[in-house]
Design an enzyme around this catalytic site. Structure first.
Site, PDB file in Angstrom:
ATOM      1  N   LYS A  35     -16.692   8.955  -1.468  1.00  0.00           N
ATOM      2  CA  LYS A  35     -16.438   7.895  -2.464  1.00  0.00           C
ATOM      3  C   LYS A  35     -16.162   6.580  -1.735  1.00  0.00           C
ATOM      4  CE  LYS A  35     -11.569   9.144  -2.683  1.00  0.00           C
ATOM      5  NZ  LYS A  35     -10.539   9.910  -3.411  1.00  0.00           N
ATOM      6  N   ARG A 130      -1.868  11.987 -12.868  1.00  0.00           N
ATOM      7  CA  ARG A 130      -2.879  10.941 -12.838  1.00  0.00           C
ATOM      8  C   ARG A 130      -3.977  11.397 -13.804  1.00  0.00           C
ATOM      9  NH1 ARG A 130      -5.183   9.151  -7.004  1.00  0.00           N
ATOM     10  NH2 ARG A 130      -6.304  11.088  -7.355  1.00  0.00           N
ATOM     11  N   TYR A 253      -0.620 -20.436  11.255  1.00  0.00           N
ATOM     12  CA  TYR A 253      -0.086 -20.878   9.963  1.00  0.00           C
ATOM     13  C   TYR A 253       1.356 -20.419   9.795  1.00  0.00           C
ATOM     14  CZ  TYR A 253      -4.757 -22.118   8.270  1.00  0.00           C
ATOM     15  OH  TYR A 253      -5.980 -22.696   8.087  1.00  0.00           O
ATOM     16  N   MET A 301      -7.840 -16.539   8.035  1.00  0.00           N
ATOM     17  CA  MET A 301      -9.021 -16.031   7.338  1.00  0.00           C
ATOM     18  C   MET A 301     -10.079 -15.514   8.319  1.00  0.00           C
ATOM     19  SD  MET A 301     -11.535 -17.991   4.660  1.00  0.00           S
ATOM     20  CE  MET A 301     -10.396 -18.092   3.305  1.00  0.00           C
TER      21      MET A 301
HETATM   22  C1  LIG Z   1     -10.226  11.010  -2.545  1.00  0.00           C
HETATM   23  C2  LIG Z   1     -10.075  12.404  -3.018  1.00  0.00           C
HETATM   24  C3  LIG Z   1     -10.059  13.477  -2.110  1.00  0.00           C
HETATM   25  C4  LIG Z   1     -10.048  13.293  -0.596  1.00  0.00           C
HETATM   26  O1  LIG Z   1      -8.734  12.999  -0.174  1.00  0.00           O
HETATM   27  P1  LIG Z   1      -8.406  12.762   1.388  1.00  0.00           P
HETATM   28  O2  LIG Z   1      -6.940  12.520   1.402  1.00  0.00           O
HETATM   29  O3  LIG Z   1      -9.158  11.547   1.799  1.00  0.00           O
HETATM   30  O4  LIG Z   1      -8.819  13.970   2.100  1.00  0.00           O
HETATM   31  C5  LIG Z   1     -10.025  14.759  -2.628  1.00  0.00           C
HETATM   32  N1  LIG Z   1     -10.004  14.960  -3.966  1.00  0.00           N
HETATM   33  C6  LIG Z   1      -9.986  13.958  -4.864  1.00  0.00           C
HETATM   34  C7  LIG Z   1      -9.933  14.260  -6.313  1.00  0.00           C
HETATM   35  C8  LIG Z   1     -10.008  12.651  -4.421  1.00  0.00           C
HETATM   36  O5  LIG Z   1      -9.996  11.653  -5.306  1.00  0.00           O
END
Ligand SMILES: *Cc1c(COP(=O)(O)O)cnc(C)c1O
Length: 356
Positions: A35, A130, A253, A301
């Site tokens: 993802k 969640r 800065y 930046m």
């Molecule tokens: C992102 C995600 C993972 C992977 O988690 P990691 O901590 O990166 O191994 C597994 N399951 C779900 C549902 C996720 O959203």
């Protein structure tokens, strides 16, 4: 010469990390989680490097379609399922597996007319609060899905909130999952990277590793190196300037770094518009001309300053590694008060990315 910043993706490291996870979870199949553009490493290049994976997991159906168009035939799981009912048609045509986590998705699945039934992961909420159905509803929901002509198979899914924190662990969620699903003889998918490492009892039929594939430790207290992982990304640049400053002079800065004694600084072509964390404070490690040194003053930046007091050989053009093979991204993230996930995902489009 072009601006010297670059992110290199180490394909052999991705493959090494995948092999390591398979050795840690020898009886499970693995959805490599790709993802968020493969945690910033590039969807397609990462998928190609991990073409031998058992499956992929991601969020957007468009990205899953890109992979099918490229010829990937392996299982692809949409971790949040569909966002509108029309997507179910695509899932059936392209054989995407879907998470089902709310009533609306269930209703869409009831009403759809599909070319073939789908493999679904029933997402149960065991305490993270969640996504997912109240875990105790599992038997009722399994009955309902089993009776649905659009469902070919059911896998039970849940996600852990504290698998990376040894004191909190996963028992509070795993016990609830087991109680809620007792007697349901179905495959399960529970483990993220942290759970996969520390709680083999969670491995089940499918594991879902993300961060470990990219060579970063899921645990605050253990290094990636110690876990046997290799970094999959190096963010490198060069010095584009140096300054010799007097005691009492300030840097950057806000002028909130003041030199206690005369010192030499290097200016690195890398700033927050490249994805480097602006909140990284003075002292954050940076690797310059083969030596470990520290960030000085506020990140701009397009630039940041580093201490060259102990690196006399450093000059304009000297190589700099912001994180990678010589400096763990986990250390930089910790210094900046964040986690490696956020740094990887934040690499800006203007940073050229190359595979090697
Ligand atoms: C992102 C995600 C993972 C992977 O988690 P990691 O901590 O990166 O191994 C597994 N399951 C779900 C549902 C996720 O959203």
């Amino acid at each position: 010469m072009t601006r010297p910043i670059q992110a290199a993706i180490h394909l052999s490291a991705l493959q090494h990390n995948y092999r390591l996870l398979k050795a840690r979870a020898p009886r499970s199949q693995a959805f490599a989680v790709i993802k968020a553009n493969a945690y910033g490493h590039g969807l397609v290049r990462t998928a190609k490097a991990l073409a031998k994976a058992d499956g992929f997991a991601l969020l957007e159906i468009e990205q899953a379609q890109v992979l099918r168009e490229l010829g990937f035939k392996l299982p692809i799981l949409l971790l949040e399922g569909v966002f509108e009912p029309e997507e179910l048609t695509i899932c059936a045509e392209q054989d995407f597996r879907i998470a089902v986590h709310n009533e609306q998705q269930l209703a869409w699945l009831d009403e759809a007319t599909l070319v073939r039934p789908l493999r679904v992961c029933l997402k149960l909420n065991t305490g993270m609060n969640r996504l997912g159905f109240v875990a105790e509803r599992a038997p009722e929901l399994v009955d309902r899905l089993s009776a649905n002509r659009n469902v070919r198979s059911i896998t039970l899914m849940s996600h852990f909130a504290t698998a990376d924190e040894p004191e909190k662990g996963i028992d509070w969620q795993l016990a609830r999952f087991r109680a809620a699903t007792a007697g349901l003889d179905l495959p399960v998918t529970l483990a993220n990277s942290a759970a996969l490492f520390d709680y083999p009892e969670t491995q089940g039929e499918w594991v879902r590793p993300g961060i470990m594939l990219y060579g970063s430790s899921p645990f605050a207290e253990r290094s990636a190196c110690n876990l046997g992982l290799l970094p999959a990304m190096s963010l490198t640049s060069r010095l584009i300037g140096t300054q010799q400053i007097e005691a009492g002079a300030v840097v950057g800065y806000g002028a909130n770094f003041r030199a206690e004694k005369p010192m030499r600084l290097g200016i690195v072509a890398c700033g927050y518009a490249d994805g480097y964390p602006r909140h990284a404070p003075t002292g954050t490690p940076v690797w310059v001309e083969g030596c470990r040194t520290r960030l000085i003053g506020r990140v701009s930046m397009d630039m940041l300053a580093v201490d060259l007091a102990d690196i006399p050989a450093a000059q304009v053009g000297s190589p700099v590694e912001l994180w990678g093979k010589n400096l763990s991204i986990d250390e930089v993230a910790a210094a900046a008060g964040t986690i490696s996930y956020e740094l990887m995902c934040a690499i800006a489009p203007r940073v050229p990315m190359v595979a090697e």
